[in-house]
Every structure is written in structure tokens, then in C-alpha cells.
Design a protein around this motif. Structure first.
Motif, PDB file in Angstrom:
ATOM      1  N   PHE A   1       0.817  -1.444   0.328  1.00  0.00           N
ATOM      2  CA  PHE A   1      -0.380   0.199  -0.255  1.00  0.00           C
ATOM      3  C   PHE A   1       0.754   0.901  -0.131  1.00  0.00           C
ATOM      4  O   PHE A   1       1.652   0.988   0.488  1.00  0.00           O
ATOM      5  N   GLY A   2       0.293   2.460  -0.989  1.00  0.00           N
ATOM      6  CA  GLY A   2       1.262   3.469  -0.419  1.00  0.00           C
ATOM      7  C   GLY A   2       2.476   3.556  -1.352  1.00  0.00           C
ATOM      8  O   GLY A   2       2.318   2.907  -1.869  1.00  0.00           O
ATOM      9  N   SER A   3       2.757   4.516  -0.608  1.00  0.00           N
ATOM     10  CA  SER A   3       4.900   4.916  -1.885  1.00  0.00           C
ATOM     11  C   SER A   3       5.752   3.558  -1.737  1.00  0.00           C
ATOM     12  O   SER A   3       5.831   3.632  -0.274  1.00  0.00           O
ATOM     13  N   GLU A   4       6.579   3.607  -1.829  1.00  0.00           N
ATOM     14  CA  GLU A   4       7.504   2.991  -1.751  1.00  0.00           C
ATOM     15  C   GLU A   4       8.344   4.364  -1.015  1.00  0.00           C
ATOM     16  O   GLU A   4       8.397   5.592  -0.806  1.00  0.00           O
ATOM     17  N   SER A   5       8.887   3.424   0.164  1.00  0.00           N
ATOM     18  CA  SER A   5      10.594   3.897   1.180  1.00  0.00           C
ATOM     19  C   SER A   5      11.340   4.856   0.367  1.00  0.00           C
ATOM     20  O   SER A   5      11.599   4.374  -0.582  1.00  0.00           O
ATOM     21  N   PRO A   6      11.516   6.261   0.412  1.00  0.00           N
ATOM     22  CA  PRO A   6      12.863   6.445  -0.249  1.00  0.00           C
ATOM     23  C   PRO A   6      14.837   5.989   0.191  1.00  0.00           C
ATOM     24  O   PRO A   6      14.429   5.231   1.190  1.00  0.00           O
ATOM     25  N   ARG A   7      15.071   5.663  -0.844  1.00  0.00           N
ATOM     26  CA  ARG A   7      16.118   5.449  -0.338  1.00  0.00           C
ATOM     27  C   ARG A   7      17.591   6.080   0.395  1.00  0.00           C
ATOM     28  O   ARG A   7      16.865   6.877   0.677  1.00  0.00           O
ATOM     29  N   ALA A   8      18.467   5.133   1.290  1.00  0.00           N
ATOM     30  CA  ALA A   8      18.902   5.945   1.451  1.00  0.00           C
ATOM     31  C   ALA A   8      19.591   7.033   0.875  1.00  0.00           C
ATOM     32  O   ALA A   8      20.597   6.386  -0.240  1.00  0.00           O
ATOM     33  N   HIS A   9      20.082   8.539   1.617  1.00  0.00           N
ATOM     34  CA  HIS A   9      20.693   8.629   1.295  1.00  0.00           C
ATOM     35  C   HIS A   9      22.203   9.126   1.141  1.00  0.00           C
ATOM     36  O   HIS A   9      23.054   8.749   2.098  1.00  0.00           O
ATOM     37  N   THR A  10      22.925   8.619   0.273  1.00  0.00           N
ATOM     38  CA  THR A  10      24.293   9.087   0.507  1.00  0.00           C
ATOM     39  C   THR A  10      25.277  10.120  -0.197  1.00  0.00           C
ATOM     40  O   THR A  10      25.130  10.598  -0.451  1.00  0.00           O
ATOM     41  N   GLN A  11      26.266  10.444   1.165  1.00  0.00           N
ATOM     42  CA  GLN A  11      26.621  11.166   0.969  1.00  0.00           C
ATOM     43  C   GLN A  11      28.045  11.218  -0.181  1.00  0.00           C
ATOM     44  O   GLN A  11      28.415  10.621  -0.254  1.00  0.00           O
ATOM     45  N   THR A  12      28.184  12.956  -1.292  1.00  0.00           N
ATOM     46  CA  THR A  12      28.276  13.331  -2.131  1.00  0.00           C
ATOM     47  C   THR A  12      28.964  14.674  -2.315  1.00  0.00           C
ATOM     48  O   THR A  12      28.170  15.300  -1.339  1.00  0.00           O
ATOM     49  N   SER A  13      30.055  14.723  -2.799  1.00  0.00           N
ATOM     50  CA  SER A  13      30.613  15.798  -2.384  1.00  0.00           C
ATOM     51  C   SER A  13      29.770  17.358  -3.674  1.00  0.00           C
ATOM     52  O   SER A  13      29.073  16.747  -4.485  1.00  0.00           O
ATOM     53  N   HIS A  14      29.645  18.454  -3.004  1.00  0.00           N
ATOM     54  CA  HIS A  14      28.916  19.395  -2.916  1.00  0.00           C
ATOM     55  C   HIS A  14      29.537  19.887  -3.873  1.00  0.00           C
ATOM     56  O   HIS A  14      31.230  19.961  -4.467  1.00  0.00           O
ATOM     57  N   ARG A  15      29.305  20.521  -5.203  1.00  0.00           N
ATOM     58  CA  ARG A  15      29.730  21.787  -6.074  1.00  0.00           C
ATOM     59  C   ARG A  15      30.227  22.888  -6.034  1.00  0.00           C
ATOM     60  O   ARG A  15      29.497  23.427  -4.617  1.00  0.00           O
ATOM     61  N   LYS A  16      31.941  22.859  -6.333  1.00  0.00           N
ATOM     62  CA  LYS A  16      32.233  24.215  -5.707  1.00  0.00           C
ATOM     63  C   LYS A  16      31.643  25.637  -6.100  1.00  0.00           C
ATOM     64  O   LYS A  16      30.274  25.508  -6.949  1.00  0.00           O
ATOM     65  N   PRO A  17      30.875  26.651  -5.210  1.00  0.00           N
ATOM     66  CA  PRO A  17      30.145  27.577  -5.083  1.00  0.00           C
ATOM     67  C   PRO A  17      31.149  28.617  -5.701  1.00  0.00           C
ATOM     68  O   PRO A  17      32.295  28.632  -6.014  1.00  0.00           O
ATOM     69  N   ALA A  18      30.252  29.090  -7.135  1.00  0.00           N
ATOM     70  CA  ALA A  18      30.533  29.747  -8.019  1.00  0.00           C
ATOM     71  C   ALA A  18      31.560  31.089  -7.206  1.00  0.00           C
ATOM     72  O   ALA A  18      30.578  31.888  -6.850  1.00  0.00           O
ATOM     73  N   ARG A  19      32.273  31.872  -8.101  1.00  0.00           N
ATOM     74  CA  ARG A  19      33.126  32.643  -7.571  1.00  0.00           C
ATOM     75  C   ARG A  19      33.011  34.084  -8.709  1.00  0.00           C
ATOM     76  O   ARG A  19      33.248  34.800  -7.494  1.00  0.00           O
ATOM     77  N   TYR A  20      33.204  33.556  -9.722  1.00  0.00           N
ATOM     78  CA  TYR A  20      32.276  34.971 -10.297  1.00  0.00           C
ATOM     79  C   TYR A  20      31.799  35.089 -11.698  1.00  0.00           C
ATOM     80  O   TYR A  20      30.930  34.300 -11.546  1.00  0.00           O
ATOM     81  N   LEU A  21      31.193  36.310 -11.669  1.00  0.00           N
ATOM     82  CA  LEU A  21      30.142  36.500 -12.341  1.00  0.00           C
ATOM     83  C   LEU A  21      30.406  37.500 -12.973  1.00  0.00           C
ATOM     84  O   LEU A  21      30.953  38.979 -12.783  1.00  0.00           O
ATOM     85  N   VAL A  22      30.731  37.059 -14.489  1.00  0.00           N
ATOM     86  CA  VAL A  22      30.197  37.939 -15.947  1.00  0.00           C
ATOM     87  C   VAL A  22      29.571  38.691 -16.652  1.00  0.00           C
ATOM     88  O   VAL A  22      29.032  37.561 -16.715  1.00  0.00           O
TER      89      VAL A  22
END
Length: 96
Positions: A5-26
Motif C-alpha cells: 500500500f502507498g508509496s515506496e520508502s525513499p532510499r538511503a541518502h548517500t553522501q557525495t561532495s557538493h559542487r564548488k560555489p561560483a566565484r565570479y559573475l561576468v
């Protein structure tokens, strides 16, 4: 027929590295259209969008740009733009 019944349970979250933040806007003219290009500190392009958007205005609020992106550090990143376009571009250093 399924006995579940209902929706499937969400999968376990895997830790991944985040993308670097943007430094310059041109903000640069590109064939008659003004575009905003986001770069990492390595001058790698991560996003490009219309400079007239509200997001571009919010990102640059309170920042003082440098005029001109004609230094050698911008050669590869802006190689598709003419020297005239690069000389009147505005480079914002974003707070990270």
C-alpha cells in the motif's frame, strides 16, 4: 496484484561532495544580448543566463564590479568573445 500500500520508502541518502560555489559573475555583451556567466575560481564556466533576470540583480546587489575582463586569466574562459566585448564586461567577485 501487489499486496503493498502507498508509496515506496525513499532510499538511503548517500553522501557525495557538493559542487564548488561560483566565484565570479561576468556580465558581458554577446552579439547584442547581455548575458551573465558564472565561473568557479578556476574560471570554469558553470552557468549562463540572461543578465536582466532578477537573480542576476540579487547576486550583484551591493557589489562593485571591475570593468573589463581582458586579462590573461580570462583568455580561455571568454575565448568566444571579441576583445571589444571583453573590455567593457563587468566582473563581479561573489561572496562565498
Amino acid at each position: 496484484m501487489s499486496q503493498g500500500f502507498g508509496s515506496e520508502s525513499p532510499r538511503a541518502h548517500t553522501q557525495t561532495s557538493h559542487r564548488k560555489p561560483a566565484r565570479y559573475l561576468v556580465v558581458i555583451d554577446s552579439g547584442g544580448f547581455v548575458i551573465a556567466r558564472l565561473f568557479l575560481d578556476t574560471r570554469e564556466l558553470v552557468a549562463e543566463f540572461d543578465a536582466a533576470t532578477e537573480e542576476a540583480t540579487q547576486m550583484t546587489a551591493g557589489l562593485v564590479p571591475l570593468k573589463g575582463a581582458d586579462g590573461p586569466e580570462w583568455d580561455r574562459a571568454l575565448e568566444g568573445h571579441s576583445a571589444a566585448e571583453r573590455s567593457v564586461a563587468y566582473v563581479y567577485t561573489l561572496d562565498v
